[in-house]
Design a protein around this motif. Structure first.
Motif, PDB file in Angstrom:
ATOM      1  N   THR A  55       0.866  -1.191   0.000  1.00  0.00           N
ATOM      2  CA  THR A  55       0.000   0.000   0.000  1.00  0.00           C
ATOM      3  C   THR A  55       0.895   1.231   0.000  1.00  0.00           C
ATOM      4  O   THR A  55       1.640   1.472   0.946  1.00  0.00           O
ATOM      5  CB  THR A  55      -0.918  -0.002   1.224  1.00  0.00           C
TER       6      THR A  55
ATOM      7  N   HIS B 167       1.148   5.340  -0.283  1.00  0.00           N
ATOM      8  CA  HIS B 167       0.391   6.588  -0.103  1.00  0.00           C
ATOM      9  C   HIS B 167       1.011   7.671  -0.989  1.00  0.00           C
ATOM     10  O   HIS B 167       2.135   8.108  -0.762  1.00  0.00           O
ATOM     11  CB  HIS B 167       0.424   7.016   1.360  1.00  0.00           C
ATOM     12  N   HIS B 168       0.268   8.094  -1.998  1.00  0.00           N
ATOM     13  CA  HIS B 168       0.685   9.181  -2.866  1.00  0.00           C
ATOM     14  C   HIS B 168       0.140  10.499  -2.309  1.00  0.00           C
ATOM     15  O   HIS B 168      -0.579  10.512  -1.306  1.00  0.00           O
ATOM     16  CB  HIS B 168       0.195   8.934  -4.290  1.00  0.00           C
TER      17      HIS B 168
ATOM     18  N   HIS C  82      -3.768  10.284  -3.186  1.00  0.00           N
ATOM     19  CA  HIS C  82      -4.513   9.032  -3.190  1.00  0.00           C
ATOM     20  C   HIS C  82      -3.617   7.912  -2.665  1.00  0.00           C
ATOM     21  O   HIS C  82      -2.414   8.100  -2.442  1.00  0.00           O
ATOM     22  CB  HIS C  82      -5.016   8.694  -4.600  1.00  0.00           C
ATOM     23  N   THR C  83      -4.212   6.750  -2.494  1.00  0.00           N
ATOM     24  CA  THR C  83      -3.492   5.562  -2.027  1.00  0.00           C
ATOM     25  C   THR C  83      -3.773   4.408  -2.986  1.00  0.00           C
ATOM     26  O   THR C  83      -4.926   4.211  -3.408  1.00  0.00           O
ATOM     27  CB  THR C  83      -3.957   5.173  -0.609  1.00  0.00           C
TER      28      THR C  83
ATOM     29  N   ASP D 296      -3.070   0.141  -3.807  1.00  0.00           N
ATOM     30  CA  ASP D 296      -2.587  -1.186  -3.411  1.00  0.00           C
ATOM     31  C   ASP D 296      -1.969  -1.837  -4.644  1.00  0.00           C
ATOM     32  O   ASP D 296      -2.673  -2.202  -5.593  1.00  0.00           O
ATOM     33  CB  ASP D 296      -3.738  -2.055  -2.891  1.00  0.00           C
TER      34      ASP D 296
END
Length: 839
Positions: free
Chosen positions: A92, A94-95, A98-99, A101
């Motif tokens: 996962t 984290h940008h 957004h995130t 998977d």
């Protein structure tokens, strides 16, 4: 698989449904989904280490790639879909807004799932994640050499060499990968101490330097208008947000090309081109991974502190490296429900005392690390090797030794640094199931304690190991493990503890009386054993190229030369150019060699040699002699001028053979097979590049084992081959009407013939009629096979099972069938009783 449309399979304990197996994925070549799955299964041992623990971005072609004129629709996927199996490893990330998977290709089951859903291209960043999914600092540096209009691979090669020169001056050794698209990717391993921004800045400066020095060839600016006739050195793929196609991944082009690791020698070839999946499958069958120096670099411990005190994962400062984090890679590569290997308990790992960071090096005056326990395990995996494990900071630091522990200080052996193992592994012995990582039998070769003189993480270890009485180490050994920059080596130190002084020289003995003349005996040829480079550890080996022809024992007496095949057939009349007595030295002799016919590029061509076999009429032999001349390569001498040499070591027989060859008449088709003093891995690579069959390895001290098979001679083949008995044929159709469609093959098993499949490819047009005539004269009423399937037996014609042939093939299937056999030719020098069962 190729004949079915759907199949349920178990891969590494996970059940998958493979659908639409006959679907055409690459229309221009007719490549099906089944073949895509087969390719990814073949390259998995090489692709997975290159992709492991890296979030994957995929490019999918659900309806196939289309053609060059009409490309298929491609889907670009980062996020793992909800329908994906829950067992797929994932990270996962984290940008900023957004995130996602992401899946990770850490095992064959995941790779198979991706191929099933047509995720043909696999792209990964230059960094990995730790056990918690936190991004680590980059462990790779890559330059994408992209040719603009008017430029191509030759220009990319030129730029690659210029970049390599600069990188080597900095102590880096890059690996080239032909991208499968247009250009070349150039990879170098990093130690994980730099941030992505720092690596990108370095890459940008390198690109600018190349452009400044070679403005007519290199451009570093992305603008397309500046790229005509030049190579763009794309440095941007070192950004933490960018990805690059992983080595060994297929491309979604009109043809199924591959991002293929190459050697620098290959880049010198004027015929260099991108490789398709069939060529890469052939390459990986040799077991040689040209990307290993990058993909097998030691994974930096998760959360490792860096020089500025900030954790590489981007977390809090001063985080210590724990036993649990050091073993994250070990745990991530194994399923505790499927393998008997020990797993560390989380409570034990959590309670272990924090260790020093691996970037910490001893300071002047510091005492050397004390040492600990060690184990060397014998690992009968895909390739036999030893595994050396040394206790260090609460884990077992591990190296695989493909050629074992060196026996003399004069020769260093390769050591491949692998993942840390838990301390419990020091007592592990057992069978790792098929399909699991490291599948095979593990036994303890030796174990004990070691004292450490020096331990510089990632660079050098010097230690004295004391094994058990009767252990494989043979007592106490002082060893060094050295990182040369592109690989590790293990070295036996010259100064050994308790080493004895050399024994005093023996008094000279009086010369012996001349030996009586010995009669010529029956020298049936010594036979080699098929093997791999893993079988060559622990002895002094000499190497020759393997000649792809017919074995012959040559006997010379006064006025006559006789040639005999390995199964006792007289070949003298068949090859008259080799039996001119004037070409050979005077006196009686018996030599061993190989008859070859040369094809394109002066390479042995076994198919061409078929034109000289089984000829009996003098006129036919003369016509064939004019169109297909043969050569004889000499590689042993068993008898010379009244002396039996078979009991001498090979090195001594070789000296006598060289003297014998020096007396051969010039201009005759007789040659000495050269002994090559090179690293065997380099020889195998050279043999592959030259299109040869492989390499022969011979123990320097081996005697000539008359008429016996011996492990003192090892055949190292570049492709798998199998001798078979032809037991029947199926009628042909279309262009093959009147001949045959496929030959039915078997291997003797006691008094029965075990069916191993059918071969329908590899035949020259002129062979079809010759083969059917040979078979029709041997037609029989009953099947010679004990276990041929009904569908293969339908409509078949049976023959007496006395003809031996040879085929190459991909691998063995579960029922003992040959996968994708290809015809090589008849073996008139062998009989069915000579055929050995596959291992």
């Amino acid at each position: 698989m190729a004949g079915k449309q759907q199949e349920r399979v178990i891969v590494e304990g996970h059940e998958l449904t493979l659908t639409n197996l006959g679907k055409i994925i690459y229309p221009e070549t007719g490549t099906t989904k089944a073949e895509v799955l087969e390719y990814y299964a073949a390259v998995a041992p090489f692709l997975i280490p290159a992709a492991a623990n890296r979030p994957v971005t995929r490019k999918r072609w659900v309806n196939g790639v289309g053609t060059a004129e009409h490309p298929g629709q491609v889907f670009f996927q980062k996020n793992l879909e909800d329908s994906a199996p829950k067992w797929i490893p994932r990270a996962t990330i984290h940008h900023s807004d957004h995130t996602n998977d992401y899946p990770m290709v850490n095992n064959l089951a995941t790779l198979t799932w991706m191929a099933q859903i047509a995720s043909l291209e696999i792209h990964v960043p230059q960094w990995q994640v730790d056990a918690a999914g936190n991004p680590l600092r980059p462990d790779r540096f890559v330059l994408d050499l992209d040719p603009g209009p008017g430029a191509g691979l030759p220009e990319c090669v030129e730029v690659a060499k210029l970049a390599r020169s600069i990188l080597q001056d900095m102590g880096m050794d890059p690996v080239p990968v032909t991208s499968g698209s247009k250009g070349i990717h150039l990879y170098t391993g990093l130690d994980g101490t730099l941030k992505s921004e720092q690596v990108s800045a370095f890459a940008h400066e390198l690109a600018r330097a190349l452009e400044s020095d070679h403005p007519g060839l290199v451009v570093s600016d992305m603008k397309k208008s500046l790229r005509n006739g030049k190579v763009l050195v794309d440095w941007s793929q070192n950004s933490g947000n960018k990805t690059t196609i992983v080595p060994y991944s297929l491309r979604g082009k009109a043809h199924p090309t591959v991002a293929a690791p190459r050697t620098w020698r290959e880049l010198d070839s004027p015929t260099l081109d991108h490789l398709d999946y069939t060529a890469v499958m052939e390459r990986v069958r040799t077991g040689k991974d040209h990307f290993a120096s990058i993909s097998e670099r030691h994974l930096p411990p998760h959360g490792e502190d860096t020089d500025d005190g900030e954790a590489a994962s981007g977390g809090s400062r001063g985080r210590a490296v724990t036993v649990e984090s050091r073993l994250a890679k070990y745990v991530g590569m194994r399923d505790p429900d499927k393998t008997p290997e020990p797993f560390p308990s989380s409570s034990a790992a959590a309670s272990a005392a924090p260790t020093a960071t691996s970037s910490e090096q001893p300071k002047p005056g510091d005492p050397p690390p004390p040492g600990g326990i060690f184990v060397i395990q014998e690992h009968h995996a895909r390739r036999y090797h030893l595994d050396l494990r040394l206790e260090h900071n609460g884990v077992l630091a591990s190296w695989a030794l493909p050629r074992g522990v060196p026996e003399t200080p004069e020769r260093n052996n390769l050591a491949v640094h692998t993942e840390d193992h838990p301390m419990e592994y020091a007592t592990f012995a057992g069978i790792i199931p098929k399909g699991e990582y490291g599948a095979g039998t593990m036994t303890i070769w030796d174990r004990g304690e070691f004292t450490c003189e020096k331990w510089r993480d990632g660079k050098e270890v010097i230690a004295t190991l004391t094994g058990e009485p009767g252990g494989g180490l043979g007592g106490t050994k002082r060893l060094a493990l050295i990182n040369t920059g592109d690989r590790w080596l293990i070295h036996l130190m010259k100064e050994q503890p308790g080493a004895r002084r050399s024994a005093p020289a023996k008094e000279p003995q009086p010369a012996a009386a001349p030996a009586a003349r010995q009669p010529i005996r029956d020298y049936a040829p010594m036979l080699a054993t098929s093997g791999t480079t893993a079988d060559l550890s622990g002895d002094h080996w000499l190497y020759e190229l393997k000649w792809d022809g017919i074995r012959a024992v040559i006997t010379g007496t006064e006025g006559k030369i006789r040639l005999m095949s390995r199964n006792g057939n007289d070949l003298t009349a068949t090859y008259p150019e080799l039996t001119d007595r004037a070409c050979w030295p005077e006196g009686d002799f018996v030599a061993d060699g190989e008859i070859v016919a040369l094809g394109k590029g002066s390479r042995p061509d076994f198919g061409r040699l078929q034109l000289r076999m089984n000829l009996a009429k003098a006129a036919e032999i003369e016509r064939a002699r004019a169109s297909v001349p043969v050569q004889l390569m000499l590689f042993d001498l068993m008898y010379d001028d009244g002396t039996d040499l078979s009991g001498l070591p090979f090195v001594e027989r070789r000296e006598k053979l060289e003297a014998f060859a020096g007396r051969l008449k010039a201009g005759c088709p007789l040659h000495l097979s050269a002994v090559l003093d090179h690293d065997v891995e380099d020889l195998m690579s050279s043999a592959a590049e030259l299109g040869l069959e492989g390499v022969m390895a011979k123990k320097a001290d081996s005697r000539y084992a008359v008429g016996r098979r011996s492990r003192a001679w090892i055949k190292l083949k570049l492709e798998q081959s199998q001798e078979v008995v032809v037991g029947g044929w199926r009628p042909g159709a279309g262009a093959r009407s009147g001949t045959f469609g496929a030959l039915l093959l078997g291997i003797p098993d006691g008094d029965q013939l075990h069916y191993v499949g059918r071969v329908g490819t590899g035949f020259k047009d002129w062979q079809l009629r010759d083969i059917i005539e040979k078979l029709e004269s041997r037609e029989a009423s009953d099947s010679p096979f004990a276990d041929i399937p009904r569908e293969d037996a339908a409509g078949a014609h049976w023959v007496s099972p006395d003809l031996v042939a040879e085929v190459t093939f991909g691998n063995w299937t579960g029922p003992g069938r040959l996968r994708h056999p290809v015809w090589r030719g008849w073996r008139p020098d062998k009989s069915p009783s000579d055929i050995s069962q596959p291992n």
